[in-house]
Design an enzyme around this catalytic site. Structure first.
Site, PDB file in Angstrom:
ATOM      1  N   CYS A   1      27.689  17.320  26.420  1.00  0.00           N
ATOM      2  CA  CYS A   1      27.263  18.659  25.980  1.00  0.00           C
ATOM      3  C   CYS A   1      27.529  18.894  24.497  1.00  0.00           C
ATOM      4  O   CYS A   1      26.967  19.804  23.902  1.00  0.00           O
ATOM      5  CB  CYS A   1      27.956  19.733  26.811  1.00  0.00           C
ATOM      6  SG  CYS A   1      27.700  19.509  28.571  1.00  0.00           S
TER       7      CYS A   1
ATOM      8  N   HIS B   1      27.866  26.606  23.580  1.00  0.00           N
ATOM      9  CA  HIS B   1      27.251  25.806  24.638  1.00  0.00           C
ATOM     10  C   HIS B   1      27.255  26.638  25.921  1.00  0.00           C
ATOM     11  O   HIS B   1      28.256  27.259  26.270  1.00  0.00           O
ATOM     12  CB  HIS B   1      28.063  24.520  24.830  1.00  0.00           C
ATOM     13  CG  HIS B   1      27.682  23.770  26.069  1.00  0.00           C
ATOM     14  ND1 HIS B   1      26.377  23.418  26.346  1.00  0.00           N
ATOM     15  CD2 HIS B   1      28.419  23.326  27.122  1.00  0.00           C
ATOM     16  CE1 HIS B   1      26.343  22.785  27.499  1.00  0.00           C
ATOM     17  NE2 HIS B   1      27.565  22.717  27.996  1.00  0.00           N
TER      18      HIS B   1
ATOM     19  N   ASN C   1      23.158  24.921  32.726  1.00  0.00           N
ATOM     20  CA  ASN C   1      23.734  24.020  31.727  1.00  0.00           C
ATOM     21  C   ASN C   1      22.739  22.897  31.440  1.00  0.00           C
ATOM     22  O   ASN C   1      22.489  22.060  32.304  1.00  0.00           O
ATOM     23  CB  ASN C   1      25.061  23.465  32.269  1.00  0.00           C
ATOM     24  CG  ASN C   1      25.764  22.547  31.287  1.00  0.00           C
ATOM     25  OD1 ASN C   1      25.187  22.116  30.294  1.00  0.00           O
ATOM     26  ND2 ASN C   1      27.017  22.235  31.577  1.00  0.00           N
TER      27      ASN C   1
HETATM   28  N1  ACO Z   1      28.608  28.246  46.369  1.00  0.00           N
HETATM   29  C1  ACO Z   1      29.585  28.768  47.119  1.00  0.00           C
HETATM   30  N2  ACO Z   1      30.861  28.350  47.069  1.00  0.00           N
HETATM   31  C2  ACO Z   1      31.145  27.353  46.209  1.00  0.00           C
HETATM   32  C3  ACO Z   1      30.173  26.765  45.394  1.00  0.00           C
HETATM   33  C4  ACO Z   1      28.866  27.241  45.503  1.00  0.00           C
HETATM   34  N3  ACO Z   1      27.858  26.753  44.757  1.00  0.00           N
HETATM   35  N4  ACO Z   1      30.766  25.810  44.658  1.00  0.00           N
HETATM   36  C5  ACO Z   1      32.056  25.802  44.976  1.00  0.00           C
HETATM   37  N5  ACO Z   1      32.289  26.744  45.926  1.00  0.00           N
HETATM   38  C6  ACO Z   1      33.550  27.066  46.573  1.00  0.00           C
HETATM   39  C7  ACO Z   1      34.545  25.939  46.532  1.00  0.00           C
HETATM   40  O1  ACO Z   1      34.322  25.060  47.617  1.00  0.00           O
HETATM   41  C8  ACO Z   1      35.842  26.693  46.679  1.00  0.00           C
HETATM   42  O2  ACO Z   1      36.052  26.996  48.029  1.00  0.00           O
HETATM   43  P1  ACO Z   1      37.522  26.874  48.670  1.00  0.00           P
HETATM   44  O3  ACO Z   1      38.357  27.874  47.902  1.00  0.00           O
HETATM   45  O4  ACO Z   1      37.287  27.241  50.089  1.00  0.00           O
HETATM   46  O5  ACO Z   1      37.939  25.466  48.436  1.00  0.00           O
HETATM   47  C9  ACO Z   1      35.598  27.993  45.947  1.00  0.00           C
HETATM   48  O6  ACO Z   1      34.155  28.125  45.851  1.00  0.00           O
HETATM   49  C10 ACO Z   1      36.172  28.028  44.546  1.00  0.00           C
HETATM   50  O7  ACO Z   1      35.872  26.794  43.898  1.00  0.00           O
HETATM   51  P2  ACO Z   1      36.297  26.524  42.396  1.00  0.00           P
HETATM   52  O8  ACO Z   1      35.859  25.164  42.007  1.00  0.00           O
HETATM   53  O9  ACO Z   1      37.722  26.889  42.199  1.00  0.00           O
HETATM   54  O10 ACO Z   1      35.396  27.633  41.666  1.00  0.00           O
HETATM   55  P3  ACO Z   1      35.425  28.037  40.171  1.00  0.00           P
HETATM   56  O11 ACO Z   1      35.620  29.467  40.062  1.00  0.00           O
HETATM   57  O12 ACO Z   1      36.294  27.126  39.330  1.00  0.00           O
HETATM   58  O13 ACO Z   1      33.913  27.748  39.717  1.00  0.00           O
HETATM   59  C11 ACO Z   1      32.660  26.093  38.529  1.00  0.00           C
HETATM   60  C12 ACO Z   1      33.391  26.428  39.815  1.00  0.00           C
HETATM   61  C13 ACO Z   1      31.495  27.048  38.397  1.00  0.00           C
HETATM   62  C14 ACO Z   1      32.144  24.642  38.633  1.00  0.00           C
HETATM   63  C15 ACO Z   1      33.595  26.244  37.334  1.00  0.00           C
HETATM   64  O14 ACO Z   1      34.818  25.586  37.590  1.00  0.00           O
HETATM   65  C16 ACO Z   1      33.019  25.687  36.048  1.00  0.00           C
HETATM   66  O15 ACO Z   1      32.048  26.191  35.519  1.00  0.00           O
HETATM   67  N6  ACO Z   1      33.644  24.651  35.490  1.00  0.00           N
HETATM   68  C17 ACO Z   1      33.213  24.107  34.229  1.00  0.00           C
HETATM   69  C18 ACO Z   1      32.088  23.146  34.396  1.00  0.00           C
HETATM   70  C19 ACO Z   1      31.557  22.743  33.036  1.00  0.00           C
HETATM   71  O16 ACO Z   1      31.660  23.485  32.093  1.00  0.00           O
HETATM   72  N7  ACO Z   1      31.009  21.570  32.879  1.00  0.00           N
HETATM   73  C20 ACO Z   1      30.532  21.273  31.540  1.00  0.00           C
HETATM   74  C21 ACO Z   1      30.485  19.914  31.285  1.00  0.00           C
HETATM   75  S1  ACO Z   1      29.069  19.169  31.986  1.00  0.00           S
HETATM   76  C22 ACO Z   1      28.674  17.843  30.971  1.00  0.00           C
HETATM   77  O17 ACO Z   1      29.339  17.528  30.057  1.00  0.00           O
HETATM   78  C23 ACO Z   1      27.402  17.088  31.329  1.00  0.00           C
END
Ligand code: ACO
Length: 350
Positions: free
Chosen positions: A113, A253, A283
């Site tokens: 990214c 980003h 993203n």
């Molecule tokens: N729908 C419903 N529930 C979901 C989903 C979904 N799509 N995805 C995850 N959950 C659930 C999980 O299973 C978890 O359930 P549990 O508590 O029963 O285990 C709960 O939601 C919370 O999961 P978390 O992973 O803690 O959720 P979080 O609030 O952290 O959000 C997310 C997840 C959106 C992926 C976030 O962590 C994020 O944006 N991280 C950064 C990702 C990023 O920026 N990547 C960039 C680099 S990519 C590159 O370089 C190519």
């Protein structure tokens, strides 16, 4: 003319839109969850016949038109991507041929990214040293090809698209005022596509185990992204002798609206000065910053003379920030900014 600016910007976004409701019919998720946790409403998906180089080409053609530059005038093409058409040859070479940029050298750059800002930094060095006059930097991705569409924790996040920028010399004090790059390979395992390279060559086993798709520890990436983007932004502003209060628009980003909110808050940049388009594209990795700059200018949020702060974070881990005195890149005020650059004493011969 020791400065470097973006003279023209272009974008290419596939027509097909995949909404949160579409995803809710594919995996156990909901529009509410995706919107509140990420800020995403929909993303673009490339059709089966479209590869990364096709999107890159569309963005490049528009960037050249907006810069008023012919393909033969380009000296170097850098394609930043994690989804090349093939492992080799470079997607940049495919773009060079399709564009007819016969004089250009070309290579791919892999910084996820952060790739576009890494590419800008590399291109700017060539221009500053006088080696090249026009560098085309493209961020292009077809992330839909490497997403595991049965994994709800990643498939809701990513989309396809491309953005391109023509870099040219500019008077000192215009365009790019500073850039900071960083990396931490100690966290390489947090976001990866594990198989298909020399460590885990493609095999029946890697395919059956789904190792050719994105693996990500989202929570940990989130935790590390915020301080890294804040630090890089503060460093680049300090390097340029500027303060957060000087920033007219922050173009981060677009990975997650909550990451963007947290970074803005820690930097002390209120929401009115932060650009967001994640709701429309998700993203799009290396394409995110050039597409956002394009949308910001064409949407009237970015005008020549504005001070723009850009910052990115991604797999590697990598991060980057750059600060710009905007000179116009989408045709709006391009003619004026070009005349000014040509009138500047010491202008390069074309
Ligand atoms: N729908 C419903 N529930 C979901 C989903 C979904 N799509 N995805 C995850 N959950 C659930 C999980 O299973 C978890 O359930 P549990 O508590 O029963 O285990 C709960 O939601 C919370 O999961 P978390 O992973 O803690 O959720 P979080 O609030 O952290 O959000 C997310 C997840 C959106 C992926 C976030 O962590 C994020 O944006 N991280 C950064 C990702 C990023 O920026 N990547 C960039 C680099 S990519 C590159 O370089 C190519």
């Amino acid at each position: 003319m020791t400065g470097v600016t973006i003279r023209g910007l272009g974008v290419s976004l596939p027509e097909e839109i995949r909404t949160n409701a579409d995803l809710a019919s594919m995996v156990e998720t909901s529009h509410e969850w995706i919107l509140t946790r990420t800020g995403i409403v929909e993303r673009r998906i490339a059709s089966a016949t479209v590869a990364t180089s096709d999107l890159a080409l569309g963005a490049a053609r528009q960037a050249l038109a907006n810069a008023g530059v012919e393909a033969e005038e380009i000296d170097l093409i850098i394609v930043a991507t994690v989804t090349p058409d093939m492992l080799f040859p470079a997607t940049g070479c495919l773009v060079q041929e399709a564009l007819g940029a016969r004089r250009a050298a070309s290579f791919d750059l892999e910084a996820a990214c952060s790739g576009f800002l890494y590419g800008v930094s590399v291109g700017a060095q060539f221009i500053r040293t006088g080696t090249y006059r026009r560098v085309l930097v493209i961020g292009a991705e077809t992330l839909s090809r490497i997403v595991d569409w049965s994994d709800r924790s990643t498939c809701v996040l990513f989309g396809d698209g491309a953005g391109a920028a023509v870099l040219e010399p500019a008077p000192e004090g215009e365009g790019l005022l500073g850039v900071v790059l960083g990396a931490d390979g100690g966290h390489a395992d947090l976001i990866s596509q594990p198989a298909g390279g020399s460590r885990r060559p493609a095999s029946l086993e890697t395919v059956l185990q789904g190792e050719h798709t994105i693996r990500m520890n989202g929570r940990e990436v989130f935790r590390l992204a915020v301080p890294a983007m804040v630090r890089a932004s503060e460093q680049v502003l300090a390097q340029a002798g500027l303060r957060v209060a000087d920033v007219d628009l922050f173009v981060p980003h677009q990975a997650n609206a909550r990451i963007i909110d947290a970074v803005g808050e820690r930097l002390g940049i209120e929401r009115e000065r932060v650009f967001l388009n994640i709701e429309r594209y998700g993203n799009i990795s290396s394409a995110s910053i050039p597409v956002s700059l394009y949308d910001a200018e064409t949407g009237g949020r970015l005008r020549p003379g504005d001070l723009v702060l850009t910052a990115a974070f991604g797999a590697g881990l990598t991060w980057a920030a750059a600060v710009w005195r905007w000179t116009g890149a989408t045709g709006q005020d391009r003619a004026l900014s070009r005349v000014r650059s040509l009138l500047e004493p010491g202008t390069w011969e074309s």
